[in-house]
Scaffold this active site. Structure first.
Site, PDB file in Angstrom:
ATOM      1  N   ASP A 205       5.660 -17.778 111.380  1.00 52.89           N
ATOM      2  CA  ASP A 205       5.933 -19.183 111.680  1.00 52.89           C
ATOM      3  C   ASP A 205       5.466 -20.013 110.478  1.00 52.89           C
ATOM      4  OD1 ASP A 205       6.072 -21.775 112.506  1.00 52.89           O
ATOM      5  OD2 ASP A 205       5.043 -21.457 114.413  1.00 52.89           O
ATOM      6  N   ASN A 230      14.517 -21.317 102.365  1.00 56.42           N
ATOM      7  CA  ASN A 230      15.634 -21.839 103.154  1.00 56.42           C
ATOM      8  C   ASN A 230      15.234 -22.340 104.543  1.00 56.42           C
ATOM      9  OD1 ASN A 230      18.657 -21.846 104.047  1.00 56.42           O
ATOM     10  ND2 ASN A 230      17.592 -20.502 105.492  1.00 56.42           N
ATOM     11  N   TYR A 295      13.360 -36.174 108.245  1.00 60.72           N
ATOM     12  CA  TYR A 295      14.123 -35.053 107.673  1.00 60.72           C
ATOM     13  C   TYR A 295      14.659 -35.417 106.284  1.00 60.72           C
ATOM     14  CZ  TYR A 295      17.718 -31.522 106.983  1.00 60.72           C
ATOM     15  OH  TYR A 295      18.496 -30.511 106.437  1.00 60.72           O
ATOM     16  N   LYS A 299      13.721 -33.596 102.722  1.00 61.39           N
ATOM     17  CA  LYS A 299      14.694 -32.952 101.832  1.00 61.39           C
ATOM     18  C   LYS A 299      14.722 -33.617 100.451  1.00 61.39           C
ATOM     19  CE  LYS A 299      15.728 -29.601 104.359  1.00 61.39           C
ATOM     20  NZ  LYS A 299      15.615 -28.195 103.950  1.00 61.39           N
TER      21      LYS A 299
HETATM   22  N1  LIG Z   1      23.411 -26.883 108.904  1.00 62.48           N
HETATM   23  C1  LIG Z   1      23.422 -28.024 108.247  1.00 62.48           C
HETATM   24  O1  LIG Z   1      24.223 -28.923 108.556  1.00 62.48           O
HETATM   25  C2  LIG Z   1      22.501 -28.219 107.073  1.00 62.48           C
HETATM   26  C3  LIG Z   1      22.830 -29.229 106.166  1.00 62.48           C
HETATM   27  C4  LIG Z   1      21.994 -29.430 105.077  1.00 62.48           C
HETATM   28  C5  LIG Z   1      20.879 -28.628 104.901  1.00 62.48           C
HETATM   29  N2  LIG Z   1      20.586 -27.647 105.812  1.00 62.48           N
HETATM   30  C6  LIG Z   1      19.368 -26.851 105.575  1.00 62.48           C
HETATM   31  O2  LIG Z   1      19.719 -25.488 105.576  1.00 62.48           O
HETATM   32  C7  LIG Z   1      18.578 -24.711 105.905  1.00 62.48           C
HETATM   33  C8  LIG Z   1      18.984 -23.650 106.889  1.00 62.48           C
HETATM   34  O3  LIG Z   1      19.424 -24.270 108.064  1.00 62.48           O
HETATM   35  P1  LIG Z   1      20.677 -23.744 108.889  1.00 62.48           P
HETATM   36  O4  LIG Z   1      21.724 -24.766 108.824  1.00 62.48           O
HETATM   37  O5  LIG Z   1      21.004 -22.367 108.525  1.00 62.48           O
HETATM   38  O6  LIG Z   1      20.070 -23.847 110.374  1.00 62.48           O
HETATM   39  P2  LIG Z   1      19.663 -22.716 111.410  1.00 62.48           P
HETATM   40  O7  LIG Z   1      20.823 -21.849 111.714  1.00 62.48           O
HETATM   41  O8  LIG Z   1      19.014 -23.445 112.535  1.00 62.48           O
HETATM   42  O9  LIG Z   1      18.562 -21.863 110.620  1.00 62.48           O
HETATM   43  C9  LIG Z   1      17.264 -22.300 110.447  1.00 62.48           C
HETATM   44  C10 LIG Z   1      16.418 -21.116 110.054  1.00 62.48           C
HETATM   45  O10 LIG Z   1      15.074 -21.561 109.846  1.00 62.48           O
HETATM   46  C11 LIG Z   1      14.204 -20.740 110.616  1.00 62.48           C
HETATM   47  N3  LIG Z   1      13.050 -21.462 111.089  1.00 62.48           N
HETATM   48  C12 LIG Z   1      13.046 -22.575 111.870  1.00 62.48           C
HETATM   49  N4  LIG Z   1      11.773 -22.923 112.146  1.00 62.48           N
HETATM   50  C13 LIG Z   1      10.983 -22.007 111.555  1.00 62.48           C
HETATM   51  C14 LIG Z   1       9.571 -21.831 111.487  1.00 62.48           C
HETATM   52  N5  LIG Z   1       8.734 -22.649 112.126  1.00 62.48           N
HETATM   53  N6  LIG Z   1       9.097 -20.793 110.753  1.00 62.48           N
HETATM   54  C15 LIG Z   1       9.947 -19.954 110.123  1.00 62.48           C
HETATM   55  N7  LIG Z   1      11.276 -20.075 110.158  1.00 62.48           N
HETATM   56  C16 LIG Z   1      11.787 -21.093 110.862  1.00 62.48           C
HETATM   57  C17 LIG Z   1      15.064 -20.278 111.783  1.00 62.48           C
HETATM   58  O11 LIG Z   1      14.583 -19.043 112.290  1.00 62.48           O
HETATM   59  P3  LIG Z   1      13.698 -18.829 113.624  1.00 62.48           P
HETATM   60  O12 LIG Z   1      14.125 -19.884 114.596  1.00 62.48           O
HETATM   61  O13 LIG Z   1      14.032 -17.448 114.029  1.00 62.48           O
HETATM   62  O14 LIG Z   1      12.305 -18.981 113.182  1.00 62.48           O
HETATM   63  C18 LIG Z   1      16.393 -20.053 111.122  1.00 62.48           C
HETATM   64  O15 LIG Z   1      16.455 -18.789 110.548  1.00 62.48           O
HETATM   65  C19 LIG Z   1      17.532 -25.687 106.412  1.00 62.48           C
HETATM   66  O16 LIG Z   1      16.565 -25.885 105.412  1.00 62.48           O
HETATM   67  C20 LIG Z   1      18.295 -26.975 106.644  1.00 62.48           C
HETATM   68  O17 LIG Z   1      17.509 -28.099 106.452  1.00 62.48           O
HETATM   69  C21 LIG Z   1      21.366 -27.432 106.876  1.00 62.48           C
END
Ligand SMILES: NC(=O)c1ccc[n+]([C@@H]2O[C@H](COP(=O)([O-])OP(=O)(O)OC[C@H]3O[C@@H](n4cnc5c(N)ncnc54)[C@H](OP(=O)(O)O)[C@@H]3O)[C@@H](O)[C@H]2O)c1
Length: 402
Positions: A205, A230, A295, A299
């Site tokens: 975590d 990530n 957020y 970022k």
């Molecule tokens: N999707 C979008 O629209 C978007 C846009 C811009 C940027 N991003 C960025 O992209 C990155 C990945 O996000 P995603 O879109 O792939 O979303 P996602 O599918 O929700 O993935 C988030 C990942 O972060 C992990 N995570 C969350 N809380 C955690 C914690 N406390 N400790 C360790 N791991 C944790 C989750 O795994 P577990 O829950 O298993 O821990 C999951 O693997 C993030 O940094 C996000 O800010 C996303």
């Protein structure tokens, strides 16, 4: 300045660099002068050999402007579509010269003259066609550039899982980290079977300091050549309605964890003389976003940290890049409490980040994100940009959180 020039001109054949300079001159100086300064009555423009004058010429200059600006971007960023469009556009100029001369002089003498004048351009188009491989997507070559092992945080879903897939497909062993162990185990066995690489699963975590330390302990015996920061969390809603503990965890996960992991793993990379760090930032990190304040701020931290390290660590041969996606189809929106809205597919987003390593300090994914970020930060005043962002964010925020 020397480093910037090196970045702009390295690897490309000299005649393509000359074309880039020509297109930049046309896009930045000549076409704007032609459009906005040259009197309408004196204006003339040629497309496919057909000459137009006056207002029609002004209108015909607009696509020219677009073409030259797109070409500058295409040359600079080595976009695959240039492999087709560069020879086609140069051939179009050749046809233009041929038709123009033929019409101007007339008869078979005109045709002969046109052919003679257009020949060098046809040769140039052929040259572009023969070197179109320059724009083809290249293998990432991550093992050769950075070493055997990558560490991907947030690998249990979304962009992180896809980054892990593409890194493994390129032959690197991968440490997969997140909290959901079942998902990590499934991905690990998928990658081992598909690509014959080694994996290690570390459940941690990262929103807690103990989790960050546990992850670093778990990889202490490996030479991590590529760190992918990530893991991240969004949180949509009005600041005074948000939960304080959730905000604290967001800040720790999005900012402290990448800082701590990067600080710990970059030092050995510097000693080895190679390595890379990829941050997943966000298009949200480019401007203030009411209803997504914490957020967006987190970022912005990732972006400034990563871009600064890009400049600082290049002398040590460490590539740093910030991948800034716009809306992407993952579990992110549901976890952040956003009203669902369309997004990009993870494959292209992950690819953009890995391809930008060693090329750019940051990469904004998608033209809409690029436009929004640049208009907001460069053209609009701060209050107007913030009001516009507020309006957009309202549409993505449930009513009880506005
Ligand atoms: N999707 C979008 O629209 C978007 C846009 C811009 C940027 N991003 C960025 O992209 C990155 C990945 O996000 P995603 O879109 O792939 O979303 P996602 O599918 O929700 O993935 C988030 C990942 O972060 C992990 N995570 C969350 N809380 C955690 C914690 N406390 N400790 C360790 N791991 C944790 C989750 O795994 P577990 O829950 O298993 O821990 C999951 O693997 C993030 O940094 C996000 O800010 C996303």
């Amino acid at each position: 300045m020397r480093e910037w020039l090196y970045d702009v001109f390295r690897e490309r054949p000299w005649w393509m660099s000359a074309s880039l300079i020509f297109c930049a001159w046309m896009a930045i100086f000549y076409v704007p002068w032609d459009l906005f300064v040259k009197p309408v009555a004196r204006d003339e423009e040629v497309w496919l050999g057909i000459e137009v004058h006056g207002v029609a010429a002004k209108l015909a200059a607009l696509p020219h402007w677009f073409v030259y600006a797109a070409a500058v971007y295409g040359f600079r960023r080595r976009r695959p579509w240039m492999g087709f469009w560069a020879p086609v556009y140069v051939a179009q100029i050749a046809v233009s010269i041929l038709v123009w001369k033929a019409l101007e002089t007339g008869g078979s003498r005109g045709l002969l003259l046109g052919a003679a004048w257009s020949l060098p351009m046809f040769a140039f188009a052929l040259l572009f066609w023969r070197r179109r491989d320059y724009f083809a997507p290249r293998p990432l070559g991550l093992v050769r550039r950075y070493g055997e092992w990558a560490l991907v945080t947030g690998a249990s879903s979304g962009i992180g899982a896809e980054l892990a897939r593409q890194i493994a497909a390129d032959g690197m062993n991968v440490v997969l980290s997140a909290r959901r162990s079942d998902r990590l185990a499934r991905l690990a066995s998928e990658l081992e079977k598909a690509h014959g690489i080694a994996t290690r699963v570390v459940v941690a975590d990262l929103a807690e300091r103990e989790g960050q330390a546990a992850l670093l302990d778990a990889v202490a015996d490996l030479e991590i050549g590529l760190l992918v920061n990530n893991a991240g969390l969004g949180y949509q809603g009005r600041f005074d309605l948000q939960d304080g503990e959730r905000l604290r965890r967001l800040l720790t996960l999005n900012c402290e964890a990448p800082l701590v992991l990067t600080h710990a793993l970059v030092k050995p990379m510097c000693e080895r003389g190679r390595g890379a760090v990829l941050f997943t930032g966000s298009a949200s990190g480019y401007q203030p976003l009411p209803l997504r304040a914490a957020y967006a701020a987190s970022k912005a931290f990732d972006r400034i940290l990563g871009e600064s390290l890009w400049g600082e660590l290049r002398a040590a041969n460490i590539d740093v890049t910030v991948l800034d996606p716009g809306s992407t189809q993952t579990e992110f929106q549901a976890m952040a409490g956003e009203i669902p809205h369309p997004g990009d597919a993870v494959e292209g987003v992950a690819r953009a980040g890995l391809e930008a390593l060693g090329q750019q300090p940051s990469v904004l994914v998608g033209w809409w994100s690029w436009l929004r970020a640049n208009v907001a930060t460069r053209l609009l005043t701060r209050p107007i940009a913030i009001h516009a962002a507020h309006h957009m964010m309202e549409a993505q925020t449930p009513e009880d959180m506005r």
